[in-house]
Write a protein that holds these residues in place. Structure first.
Motif, PDB file in Angstrom:
ATOM      1  N   ALA A  67       3.698  -4.577  -5.962  1.00 53.93           N
ATOM      2  CA  ALA A  67       4.843  -3.948  -5.288  1.00 53.93           C
ATOM      3  C   ALA A  67       5.974  -3.643  -6.266  1.00 53.93           C
ATOM      4  O   ALA A  67       6.698  -2.664  -6.097  1.00 53.93           O
ATOM      5  N   VAL A  68       6.126  -4.453  -7.303  1.00 48.65           N
ATOM      6  CA  VAL A  68       7.166  -4.213  -8.307  1.00 48.65           C
ATOM      7  C   VAL A  68       6.711  -3.171  -9.324  1.00 48.65           C
ATOM      8  O   VAL A  68       7.459  -2.247  -9.671  1.00 48.65           O
ATOM      9  N   LEU A  69       5.484  -3.310  -9.804  1.00 53.59           N
ATOM     10  CA  LEU A  69       4.991  -2.422 -10.859  1.00 53.59           C
ATOM     11  C   LEU A  69       4.828  -0.975 -10.400  1.00 53.59           C
ATOM     12  O   LEU A  69       5.032  -0.053 -11.200  1.00 53.59           O
ATOM     13  N   ALA A  70       4.456  -0.757  -9.153  1.00 54.84           N
ATOM     14  CA  ALA A  70       4.219   0.607  -8.675  1.00 54.84           C
ATOM     15  C   ALA A  70       5.460   1.491  -8.846  1.00 54.84           C
ATOM     16  O   ALA A  70       5.387   2.528  -9.521  1.00 54.84           O
ATOM     17  N   PRO A  71       6.623   1.125  -8.294  1.00 52.03           N
ATOM     18  CA  PRO A  71       7.783   2.004  -8.483  1.00 52.03           C
ATOM     19  C   PRO A  71       8.304   2.010  -9.922  1.00 52.03           C
ATOM     20  O   PRO A  71       8.793   3.035 -10.408  1.00 52.03           O
ATOM     21  N   VAL A  72       8.189   0.878 -10.628  1.00 53.57           N
ATOM     22  CA  VAL A  72       8.668   0.830 -12.019  1.00 53.57           C
ATOM     23  C   VAL A  72       7.829   1.754 -12.893  1.00 53.57           C
ATOM     24  O   VAL A  72       8.355   2.517 -13.711  1.00 53.57           O
ATOM     25  N   SER A  73       6.505   1.714 -12.735  1.00 49.68           N
ATOM     26  CA  SER A  73       5.664   2.581 -13.564  1.00 49.68           C
ATOM     27  C   SER A  73       5.831   4.044 -13.160  1.00 49.68           C
ATOM     28  O   SER A  73       5.751   4.938 -14.005  1.00 49.68           O
ATOM     29  N   ALA A  74       6.102   4.316 -11.879  1.00 48.30           N
ATOM     30  CA  ALA A  74       6.386   5.695 -11.453  1.00 48.30           C
ATOM     31  C   ALA A  74       7.650   6.207 -12.121  1.00 48.30           C
ATOM     32  O   ALA A  74       7.700   7.340 -12.614  1.00 48.30           O
ATOM     33  N   ALA A  75       8.676   5.356 -12.173  1.00 43.17           N
ATOM     34  CA  ALA A  75       9.925   5.742 -12.844  1.00 43.17           C
ATOM     35  C   ALA A  75       9.690   5.972 -14.331  1.00 43.17           C
ATOM     36  O   ALA A  75      10.246   6.900 -14.921  1.00 43.17           O
ATOM     37  N   GLU A  76       8.831   5.140 -14.942  1.00 43.04           N
ATOM     38  CA  GLU A  76       8.529   5.325 -16.366  1.00 43.04           C
ATOM     39  C   GLU A  76       7.840   6.667 -16.595  1.00 43.04           C
ATOM     40  O   GLU A  76       8.167   7.380 -17.541  1.00 43.04           O
ATOM     41  N   TYR A  77       6.879   7.025 -15.749  1.00 44.52           N
ATOM     42  CA  TYR A  77       6.210   8.319 -15.881  1.00 44.52           C
ATOM     43  C   TYR A  77       7.211   9.455 -15.786  1.00 44.52           C
ATOM     44  O   TYR A  77       7.167  10.408 -16.563  1.00 44.52           O
ATOM     45  N   ALA A  78       8.120   9.366 -14.819  1.00 45.77           N
ATOM     46  CA  ALA A  78       9.135  10.408 -14.658  1.00 45.77           C
ATOM     47  C   ALA A  78       9.993  10.510 -15.920  1.00 45.77           C
ATOM     48  O   ALA A  78      10.284  11.611 -16.403  1.00 45.77           O
ATOM     49  N   TRP A  79      10.392   9.372 -16.480  1.00 53.56           N
ATOM     50  CA  TRP A  79      11.215   9.355 -17.687  1.00 53.56           C
ATOM     51  C   TRP A  79      10.453   9.972 -18.869  1.00 53.56           C
ATOM     52  O   TRP A  79      11.001  10.769 -19.636  1.00 53.56           O
ATOM     53  N   THR A 128       0.830  -1.209   0.000  1.00 48.54           N
ATOM     54  CA  THR A 128       0.000   0.000   0.000  1.00 48.54           C
ATOM     55  C   THR A 128       0.863   1.257   0.000  1.00 48.54           C
ATOM     56  O   THR A 128       0.547   2.226  -0.690  1.00 48.54           O
ATOM     57  N   VAL A 129       1.957   1.245   0.741  1.00 51.64           N
ATOM     58  CA  VAL A 129       2.863   2.403   0.758  1.00 51.64           C
ATOM     59  C   VAL A 129       3.434   2.639  -0.638  1.00 51.64           C
ATOM     60  O   VAL A 129       3.496   3.785  -1.112  1.00 51.64           O
ATOM     61  N   LEU A 130       3.838   1.584  -1.331  1.00 49.84           N
ATOM     62  CA  LEU A 130       4.373   1.737  -2.688  1.00 49.84           C
ATOM     63  C   LEU A 130       3.313   2.250  -3.663  1.00 49.84           C
ATOM     64  O   LEU A 130       3.586   3.107  -4.506  1.00 49.84           O
ATOM     65  N   VAL A 131       2.094   1.738  -3.541  1.00 54.14           N
ATOM     66  CA  VAL A 131       0.999   2.190  -4.404  1.00 54.14           C
ATOM     67  C   VAL A 131       0.721   3.671  -4.173  1.00 54.14           C
ATOM     68  O   VAL A 131       0.612   4.456  -5.119  1.00 54.14           O
ATOM     69  N   PHE A 132       0.626   4.070  -2.903  1.00 52.81           N
ATOM     70  CA  PHE A 132       0.335   5.469  -2.600  1.00 52.81           C
ATOM     71  C   PHE A 132       1.490   6.390  -2.973  1.00 52.81           C
ATOM     72  O   PHE A 132       1.268   7.515  -3.426  1.00 52.81           O
ATOM     73  N   SER A 133       2.712   5.933  -2.794  1.00 52.47           N
ATOM     74  CA  SER A 133       3.870   6.751  -3.159  1.00 52.47           C
ATOM     75  C   SER A 133       3.870   7.029  -4.659  1.00 52.47           C
ATOM     76  O   SER A 133       4.111   8.151  -5.097  1.00 52.47           O
ATOM     77  N   ARG A 134       3.586   5.997  -5.449  1.00 53.12           N
ATOM     78  CA  ARG A 134       3.503   6.168  -6.902  1.00 53.12           C
ATOM     79  C   ARG A 134       2.420   7.172  -7.270  1.00 53.12           C
ATOM     80  O   ARG A 134       2.653   8.116  -8.022  1.00 53.12           O
TER      81      ARG A 134
END
Length: 193
Positions: free
Chosen positions: A164-176, A95-101
């Protein structure tokens, strides 16, 4: 008058129904009434599918609907993550990873919109996959509560891990994507003769 007509559009009424169902969904989960919660979750899901279908079919796409539908979807999903974490069915780190994203994307979108840097901020394919996996994860968690012998416990663990894996990866993709698009040269229209 146009704003009132937008509220009365059938797809928007369905979206508002989804928002109306949300507190009752939370209450039924907190009270451990899993069958009722599962029924309300399906009602919310069917209303979500129908509102988009009806908007196209009845040609009732509205500005209100463009904002209200994704807000209702995100509110429903985010609330479910918090409540299911509270009752111990989803690990806190997921949940923390989802909300952080989501918070990161919201902040970036707000800054870009406020500075008029980038107005077209559509979800990426990976972002859409992330959302689908989150929906499947929540649905599987709820199914395991309603039908404990469903044999879905391994799938539930896999989906929560994938979230848990997709949340930070997709956040990084959005940033890129944002960095790349902000750095693109702006096309200047040729002067009129």
């Amino acid at each position: 008058m146009n704003a009132f007509r937008q509220f009365r559009a059938t797809p928007n009424l369905l979206t508002m129904l989804r928002l109306f169902v949300l507190p009752f969904l939370v209450i039924t989960i907190l009270d451990g009434h899993w069958r009722a919660a599962f029924a309300l979750l399906w009602l919310a899901g069917v209303s979500d599918g129908l509102d988009g279908l009806l908007a196209r079919w009845l040609q009732q796409r509205t500005t209100l609907g463009q904002y209200l539908d994704p807000i209702a979807d995100k509110l429903l999903l985010s609330t479910l993550f918090v409540v299911l974490t509270h009752v111990g069915l989803i690990p806190r780190y997921v949940t923390v990873l989802v909300f952080s994203r989501d918070l990161g994307i919201l902040l970036i979108a707000t800054l870009l919109f406020a500075t008029n840097t980038l107005r077209d901020f559509r979800p990426s394919l990976l972002g859409k996959i992330n959302t689908v996996v989150q929906i499947l994860g929540v649905l599987t968690v709820m199914t395991c509560q309603v039908i404990p012998q469903s044999g879905l416990h391994d799938l539930k663990r896999l989906l929560l891990w994938a979230i848990a894996v997709l949340a930070p990866v997709s956040a990084a993709e959005y940033a890129w994507i944002v960095i790349r698009r902000v750095q693109e040269p702006v096309a200047v229209a040729p002067p009129k003769a």
